[in-house]
Scaffold this motif. Structure first.
Motif, PDB file in Angstrom:
ATOM      1  N   ARG A 227       0.531  -1.110   0.459  1.00  0.00           N
ATOM      2  CA  ARG A 227      -0.356  -0.049   0.085  1.00  0.00           C
ATOM      3  C   ARG A 227       0.609   1.309  -0.455  1.00  0.00           C
ATOM      4  O   ARG A 227       0.822   2.097  -0.754  1.00  0.00           O
ATOM      5  N   TRP A 228       2.009   0.651   0.223  1.00  0.00           N
ATOM      6  CA  TRP A 228       2.850   2.297   0.784  1.00  0.00           C
ATOM      7  C   TRP A 228       3.313   3.369  -0.844  1.00  0.00           C
ATOM      8  O   TRP A 228       3.805   3.012  -0.935  1.00  0.00           O
ATOM      9  N   MET A 229       4.007   1.639  -1.505  1.00  0.00           N
ATOM     10  CA  MET A 229       4.447   2.265  -3.055  1.00  0.00           C
ATOM     11  C   MET A 229       2.908   2.742  -3.418  1.00  0.00           C
ATOM     12  O   MET A 229       3.221   3.498  -4.304  1.00  0.00           O
ATOM     13  N   ARG A 230       1.979   2.284  -3.234  1.00  0.00           N
ATOM     14  CA  ARG A 230       0.929   2.628  -4.433  1.00  0.00           C
ATOM     15  C   ARG A 230       0.791   4.128  -4.202  1.00  0.00           C
ATOM     16  O   ARG A 230       0.453   4.560  -4.501  1.00  0.00           O
ATOM     17  N   THR A 231       0.889   4.615  -2.785  1.00  0.00           N
ATOM     18  CA  THR A 231       0.653   5.843  -1.792  1.00  0.00           C
ATOM     19  C   THR A 231       2.262   6.762  -2.478  1.00  0.00           C
ATOM     20  O   THR A 231       1.848   7.863  -2.950  1.00  0.00           O
TER      21      THR A 231
ATOM     22  N   GLN B 270       7.242 -12.224 -18.334  1.00  0.00           N
ATOM     23  CA  GLN B 270       7.361 -13.031 -17.136  1.00  0.00           C
ATOM     24  C   GLN B 270       7.750 -11.290 -16.150  1.00  0.00           C
ATOM     25  O   GLN B 270       8.983 -11.177 -16.815  1.00  0.00           O
ATOM     26  N   GLU B 271       7.913 -11.678 -15.067  1.00  0.00           N
ATOM     27  CA  GLU B 271       7.787 -10.416 -14.539  1.00  0.00           C
ATOM     28  C   GLU B 271       9.346 -11.155 -13.512  1.00  0.00           C
ATOM     29  O   GLU B 271       9.185 -12.024 -12.999  1.00  0.00           O
ATOM     30  N   THR B 272      10.532 -10.519 -13.516  1.00  0.00           N
ATOM     31  CA  THR B 272      11.418 -11.423 -13.319  1.00  0.00           C
ATOM     32  C   THR B 272      12.314 -10.545 -11.827  1.00  0.00           C
ATOM     33  O   THR B 272      13.195 -11.041 -11.236  1.00  0.00           O
ATOM     34  N   GLY B 273      11.494  -9.850 -11.280  1.00  0.00           N
ATOM     35  CA  GLY B 273      11.953  -9.155 -10.381  1.00  0.00           C
ATOM     36  C   GLY B 273      11.920  -8.218 -10.107  1.00  0.00           C
ATOM     37  O   GLY B 273      11.013  -7.056 -11.092  1.00  0.00           O
ATOM     38  N   PHE B 274      11.997  -6.903  -8.613  1.00  0.00           N
ATOM     39  CA  PHE B 274      10.948  -5.635  -8.267  1.00  0.00           C
ATOM     40  C   PHE B 274      12.105  -5.278  -7.562  1.00  0.00           C
ATOM     41  O   PHE B 274      12.881  -5.702  -6.629  1.00  0.00           O
ATOM     42  N   ILE B 275      12.639  -3.295  -7.660  1.00  0.00           N
ATOM     43  CA  ILE B 275      12.899  -3.502  -6.384  1.00  0.00           C
ATOM     44  C   ILE B 275      12.018  -2.136  -5.407  1.00  0.00           C
ATOM     45  O   ILE B 275      11.558  -1.205  -6.722  1.00  0.00           O
ATOM     46  N   ASN B 276      11.678  -2.318  -4.565  1.00  0.00           N
ATOM     47  CA  ASN B 276      10.681  -0.741  -4.078  1.00  0.00           C
ATOM     48  C   ASN B 276      11.583  -0.082  -3.435  1.00  0.00           C
ATOM     49  O   ASN B 276      12.984  -0.217  -2.911  1.00  0.00           O
TER      50      ASN B 276
ATOM     51  N   ARG C 146      12.189   5.115  -3.584  1.00  0.00           N
ATOM     52  CA  ARG C 146      10.865   5.876  -1.985  1.00  0.00           C
ATOM     53  C   ARG C 146       9.961   6.403  -3.101  1.00  0.00           C
ATOM     54  O   ARG C 146       8.915   6.655  -2.408  1.00  0.00           O
ATOM     55  N   ILE C 147       9.517   6.195  -4.526  1.00  0.00           N
ATOM     56  CA  ILE C 147       8.565   6.133  -4.948  1.00  0.00           C
ATOM     57  C   ILE C 147       8.302   5.359  -5.764  1.00  0.00           C
ATOM     58  O   ILE C 147       6.527   5.646  -6.615  1.00  0.00           O
ATOM     59  N   GLY C 148       8.109   4.306  -5.464  1.00  0.00           N
ATOM     60  CA  GLY C 148       7.066   3.097  -6.133  1.00  0.00           C
ATOM     61  C   GLY C 148       8.191   1.999  -6.591  1.00  0.00           C
ATOM     62  O   GLY C 148       9.287   1.783  -6.094  1.00  0.00           O
ATOM     63  N   SER C 149       7.230   1.300  -6.541  1.00  0.00           N
ATOM     64  CA  SER C 149       7.968  -0.948  -7.039  1.00  0.00           C
ATOM     65  C   SER C 149       8.740  -0.767  -8.969  1.00  0.00           C
ATOM     66  O   SER C 149       7.328  -0.792  -9.304  1.00  0.00           O
ATOM     67  N   PHE C 150       9.744  -0.850  -8.835  1.00  0.00           N
ATOM     68  CA  PHE C 150      10.476  -0.899 -10.339  1.00  0.00           C
ATOM     69  C   PHE C 150      10.338  -2.000 -10.627  1.00  0.00           C
ATOM     70  O   PHE C 150      11.291  -2.981  -9.434  1.00  0.00           O
ATOM     71  N   CYS C 151       9.774  -2.900 -11.695  1.00  0.00           N
ATOM     72  CA  CYS C 151       9.651  -3.970 -11.875  1.00  0.00           C
ATOM     73  C   CYS C 151      10.722  -4.225 -12.943  1.00  0.00           C
ATOM     74  O   CYS C 151      10.743  -4.223 -13.994  1.00  0.00           O
ATOM     75  N   TYR C 152      10.849  -5.429 -12.957  1.00  0.00           N
ATOM     76  CA  TYR C 152      11.854  -5.705 -15.044  1.00  0.00           C
ATOM     77  C   TYR C 152      10.963  -6.699 -15.571  1.00  0.00           C
ATOM     78  O   TYR C 152      10.339  -7.740 -14.582  1.00  0.00           O
ATOM     79  N   TYR C 153      10.645  -6.596 -16.590  1.00  0.00           N
ATOM     80  CA  TYR C 153      10.016  -7.531 -17.124  1.00  0.00           C
ATOM     81  C   TYR C 153      10.690  -8.568 -18.108  1.00  0.00           C
ATOM     82  O   TYR C 153      11.797  -7.679 -19.164  1.00  0.00           O
TER      83      TYR C 153
END
Length: 224
Positions: free
Chosen positions: A163-167, A202-208, A210-217
């Motif tokens: 929820r915090w990442m969404r905010t 596929q999503e192969t990973g992510f990093i949370n 300060r401003i959101g969830s950074f994802c790898y595809y």
């Protein structure tokens, strides 16, 4: 490979949402994201090899190309972007590091390359700035210019992991616009990649951050 210059015609969202902020892009990334971590992971997933030809779609300030070229100097890298201002920044950055990469501009339409010329393509923090129609078009163009068996790697904002990442991601949406970022927030980038023709998406990973969830595809253009 076509070396034709294209005049910028299509409207686009600059790196930080506004043209006058473009010069602050690198500083903003350093302050808001674990830059070394997310860029290193991107290049690790790209895994450039000496005999490969690789395209970065939306090269921005040239930060990723600088890392990738330094790690694999015998790989042939190409960069494509729509923003002439970031091209100047990237050119200067790479020149200072004695890195030679062909940086091309395009007009928001057809990519200035022939079919099936790249072994891999990657893009970082670009697709959240594109409207839905442009997202679909650019993934289709990437598919077209990749060789059969070619690999796509995307690093961009994805569905918030809590929820915090969404905010905190509302900060990005206020800068870049809700229209272009909604698909990212809903986790729809893999659907766009599949619709362009890619397999094994596929999503192969992510990093949370300060401003959101950074994802790898990732996705593969299958051999015919």
């Amino acid at each position: 490979m076509k070396n034709q210059e294209h005049k910028v015609e299509k409207e686009f969202i600059p790196a930080l949402g506004y043209n006058f902020l473009t010069g602050l892009y690198d500083t903003t990334i350093r302050l808001t994201m674990p830059e070394k971590k997310f860029r290193n992971q991107l290049i690790q997933k790209l895994d450039p090899q000496a005999d490969e030809t690789i395209l970065e779609f939306g090269f921005g300030s040239g930060a990723n190309l600088a890392i990738a070229s330094s790690r694999s100097p015998n790989t042939s890298f190409f960069g494509l972007d729509i923003d002439p201002k970031v091209r100047e920044i990237a050119f200067s950055k790479l020149k200072n590091k004695d890195i030679l990469v062909e940086l091309q501009l395009y007009n928001g339409g057809i990519f200035p390359y022939n079919d099936a010329v790249f072994d891999k393509a990657y893009s970082c923090l670009v697709f959240h700035q594109l409207d839905d129609e442009t997202k679909a078009h650019c993934f289709s163009e990437i598919y077209r210019v990749l060789k059969p068996g070619g690999k796509l790697i995307i690093g961009d904002w994805g569905k918030a992991k809590n929820r915090w990442m969404r905010t905190v991601f509302y900060t990005v949406q206020l800068l870049d616009g809700f229209k272009t970022t909604t698909a990212n927030v809903k986790g729809l980038l893999p659907d766009y990649i599949r619709e362009a023709g890619f397999s094994d998406v596929q999503e192969t990973g992510f990093i949370n951050t300060r401003i959101g969830s950074f994802c790898y595809y990732e996705g593969i253009k299958m051999e015919k």
